[in-house]
Motif scaffolding. Structure first.
Motif, PDB file in Angstrom:
ATOM      1  N   LEU A 212      62.033   7.118  19.149  1.00 16.30           N
ATOM      2  CA  LEU A 212      61.611   5.861  18.538  1.00 16.30           C
ATOM      3  C   LEU A 212      61.008   4.925  19.575  1.00 16.30           C
ATOM      4  CD1 LEU A 212      64.575   5.201  16.067  1.00 16.30           C
ATOM      5  CD2 LEU A 212      62.251   5.936  15.493  1.00 16.30           C
ATOM      6  N   PHE A 213      61.592   4.897  20.768  1.00 17.04           N
ATOM      7  CA  PHE A 213      61.031   4.069  21.834  1.00 17.04           C
ATOM      8  C   PHE A 213      59.645   4.570  22.225  1.00 17.04           C
ATOM      9  CE2 PHE A 213      60.264   2.975  26.274  1.00 17.04           C
ATOM     10  CZ  PHE A 213      60.546   1.616  26.283  1.00 17.04           C
ATOM     11  N   GLN A 214      59.504   5.889  22.310  1.00 11.66           N
ATOM     12  CA  GLN A 214      58.220   6.486  22.661  1.00 11.66           C
ATOM     13  C   GLN A 214      57.150   6.137  21.628  1.00 11.66           C
ATOM     14  OE1 GLN A 214      56.471  10.923  23.868  1.00 11.66           O
ATOM     15  NE2 GLN A 214      58.508  10.732  23.027  1.00 11.66           N
ATOM     16  N   LEU A 215      57.517   6.182  20.369  1.00 11.83           N
ATOM     17  CA  LEU A 215      56.560   5.866  19.317  1.00 11.83           C
ATOM     18  C   LEU A 215      56.221   4.382  19.296  1.00 11.83           C
ATOM     19  CD1 LEU A 215      58.014   8.097  16.449  1.00 11.83           C
ATOM     20  CD2 LEU A 215      56.147   8.624  18.029  1.00 11.83           C
ATOM     21  N   GLN A 216      57.221   3.548  19.598  1.00 12.75           N
ATOM     22  CA  GLN A 216      56.987   2.115  19.618  1.00 12.75           C
ATOM     23  C   GLN A 216      56.016   1.717  20.728  1.00 12.75           C
ATOM     24  OE1 GLN A 216      60.455  -0.241  20.537  1.00 12.75           O
ATOM     25  NE2 GLN A 216      59.621  -2.056  19.546  1.00 12.75           N
ATOM     26  N   THR A 217      56.172   2.332  21.900  1.00 18.18           N
ATOM     27  CA  THR A 217      55.311   1.999  23.039  1.00 18.18           C
ATOM     28  C   THR A 217      53.990   2.754  23.012  1.00 18.18           C
ATOM     29  OG1 THR A 217      56.385   3.698  24.411  1.00 18.18           O
ATOM     30  CG2 THR A 217      57.293   1.462  24.494  1.00 18.18           C
ATOM     31  N   ARG A 218      53.915   3.778  22.148  1.00 16.53           N
ATOM     32  CA  ARG A 218      52.705   4.587  22.009  1.00 16.53           C
ATOM     33  C   ARG A 218      52.290   5.241  23.326  1.00 16.53           C
ATOM     34  NH1 ARG A 218      48.760   1.376  17.689  1.00 16.53           N
ATOM     35  NH2 ARG A 218      50.338   1.180  16.050  1.00 16.53           N
ATOM     36  N   GLU A 219      53.275   5.645  24.106  1.00 23.08           N
ATOM     37  CA  GLU A 219      52.998   6.414  25.309  1.00 23.08           C
ATOM     38  C   GLU A 219      54.126   7.416  25.495  1.00 23.08           C
ATOM     39  OE1 GLU A 219      53.060   3.428  28.473  1.00 23.08           O
ATOM     40  OE2 GLU A 219      55.051   4.155  29.028  1.00 23.08           O
ATOM     41  N   GLY A 220      53.802   8.540  26.144  1.00 25.56           N
ATOM     42  CA  GLY A 220      54.809   9.555  26.378  1.00 25.56           C
ATOM     43  C   GLY A 220      54.298  10.938  26.059  1.00 25.56           C
ATOM     44  N   PRO A 221      55.120  11.944  26.272  1.00 20.90           N
ATOM     45  CA  PRO A 221      54.675  13.338  26.128  1.00 20.90           C
ATOM     46  C   PRO A 221      54.283  13.731  24.715  1.00 20.90           C
ATOM     47  CG  PRO A 221      57.046  13.206  26.470  1.00 20.90           C
ATOM     48  CD  PRO A 221      56.505  11.848  26.760  1.00 20.90           C
ATOM     49  N   CYS A 222      54.996  13.222  23.699  1.00 18.44           N
ATOM     50  CA  CYS A 222      54.638  13.613  22.335  1.00 18.44           C
ATOM     51  C   CYS A 222      53.273  13.057  21.955  1.00 18.44           C
ATOM     52  CB  CYS A 222      55.705  13.183  21.333  1.00 18.44           C
ATOM     53  SG  CYS A 222      55.675  11.442  20.864  1.00 18.44           S
ATOM     54  N   GLN A 223      52.968  11.860  22.441  1.00 17.90           N
ATOM     55  CA  GLN A 223      51.649  11.285  22.180  1.00 17.90           C
ATOM     56  C   GLN A 223      50.557  12.145  22.804  1.00 17.90           C
ATOM     57  OE1 GLN A 223      51.220   8.605  20.288  1.00 17.90           O
ATOM     58  NE2 GLN A 223      53.245   7.669  20.215  1.00 17.90           N
ATOM     59  N   GLU A 224      50.789  12.622  24.022  1.00 19.67           N
ATOM     60  CA  GLU A 224      49.802  13.464  24.706  1.00 19.67           C
ATOM     61  C   GLU A 224      49.630  14.805  24.003  1.00 19.67           C
ATOM     62  OE1 GLU A 224      50.042  13.939  28.877  1.00 19.67           O
ATOM     63  OE2 GLU A 224      50.316  11.803  29.296  1.00 19.67           O
ATOM     64  N   ALA A 225      50.763  15.434  23.661  1.00 23.20           N
ATOM     65  CA  ALA A 225      50.692  16.747  23.009  1.00 23.20           C
ATOM     66  C   ALA A 225      49.995  16.645  21.656  1.00 23.20           C
ATOM     67  CB  ALA A 225      52.086  17.333  22.846  1.00 23.20           C
ATOM     68  N   TYR A 226      50.276  15.577  20.929  1.00 20.26           N
ATOM     69  CA  TYR A 226      49.642  15.379  19.624  1.00 20.26           C
ATOM     70  C   TYR A 226      48.150  15.113  19.784  1.00 20.26           C
ATOM     71  CZ  TYR A 226      48.345  13.052  15.258  1.00 20.26           C
ATOM     72  OH  TYR A 226      47.713  12.688  14.108  1.00 20.26           O
TER      73      TYR A 226
END
Length: 241
Positions: free
Chosen positions: A72-86
């Motif tokens: 949830l924190f990763q999605l809120q900040t819109r940065e992180g590994p899942c954002q890159e992989a997606y």
């Protein structure tokens, strides 16, 4: 990671195949994906996110509460590994989180503060489209996936994507994004039910979710239906009320 035995991997895929039946419980299936992936690779946590109708990633399943919170924190900040992989459609492998502050200035410090030391992310691919991502968090720096491990975990992520095809809405020709939105709506009800059971019984959110899943399995009910009953008609689910 320690090399997964062929027998153990085969058993996992058989379990997935047994779940992919008509009218299967999508939310329960996605949680099973995260649980089995965490077990197979010895991960500290595994989280899974899907894109909604507008292309925004939303949390769907996690192997524990820490996975949910950091996702949830990763999605809120819109940065992180899942954002890159997606975004790229390619895996993110063996990232040492303590050395990733330049890459992810907000996400990396939060992840290490949670206790994670490494992270990997795998895109959920549906034909030529990427519809989400699965994050694998480790408690050792840098992680230890090698060239043989990556296709195994990617295959698990791809199975999650294939599972989305099993919904009868897809077979009736309805739009995929609508089916995903329905799953996202179910996710909200489940989070409400987890909180309610945790508060009533004075237990952790993880334990509350385990009780809800166990009740659903023992009574041959869908996870979402049990969660809805907890929220709207608690007396109909004895043992959880």
């Amino acid at each position: 990671m320690t090399t997964v035995s062929a027998e153990r991997l085969a058993s996992t895929f058989v379990e997935f195949a047994d779940t992919l039946v008509e009218e299967f419980d999508l939310i329960e299936f996605l949680h099973m994906i995260t649980d089995r992936t965490a077990d197979l690779v010895g991960a500290a946590a595994v989280g899974l996110v899907l894109a909604d109708q507008d292309g925004r990633l939303e949390f769907m399943a996690g192997s524990n509460e820490n996975a949910r919170l950091i996702e949830l924190f990763q999605l809120q900040t819109r940065e992180g590994p899942c954002q890159e992989a997606y975004r790229t459609g390619k895996p993110v492998i063996n990232v040492n989180l303590s050395a990733a502050t330049t890459r992810w200035p907000r996400f990396a410090p939060e992840a290490t503060a949670t206790g994670f030391q490494s992270v990997h992310a795998f895109p959920l691919r549906l034909r030529s489209s990427v519809i989400g991502a699965m994050n694998v968090f480790g408690d050792t720096k840098g992680g230890d996936f090698d060239d043989h491990d990556v296709p195994i975990v990617q295959a698990l992520a791809d199975v999650a994507a294939i599972g989305l095809l099993q919904e009868r809405a897809i077979r009736r020709g309805e739009v995929l994004s609508e089916q995903l939105q329905g799953a996202l709506n179910s996710r909200i009800v489940i989070e409400q039910a987890k909180g309610a059971v945790a508060q009533i019984h004075h237990i952790s959110v993880d334990e509350a979710f385990t009780r809800i899943r166990t009740y659903a399995r023992n009574n041959n009910k869908k996870l979402t239906d049990v969660a809805h009953a907890v929220v709207t008609n608690r007396s109909s689910v004895p043992g959880l009320s």
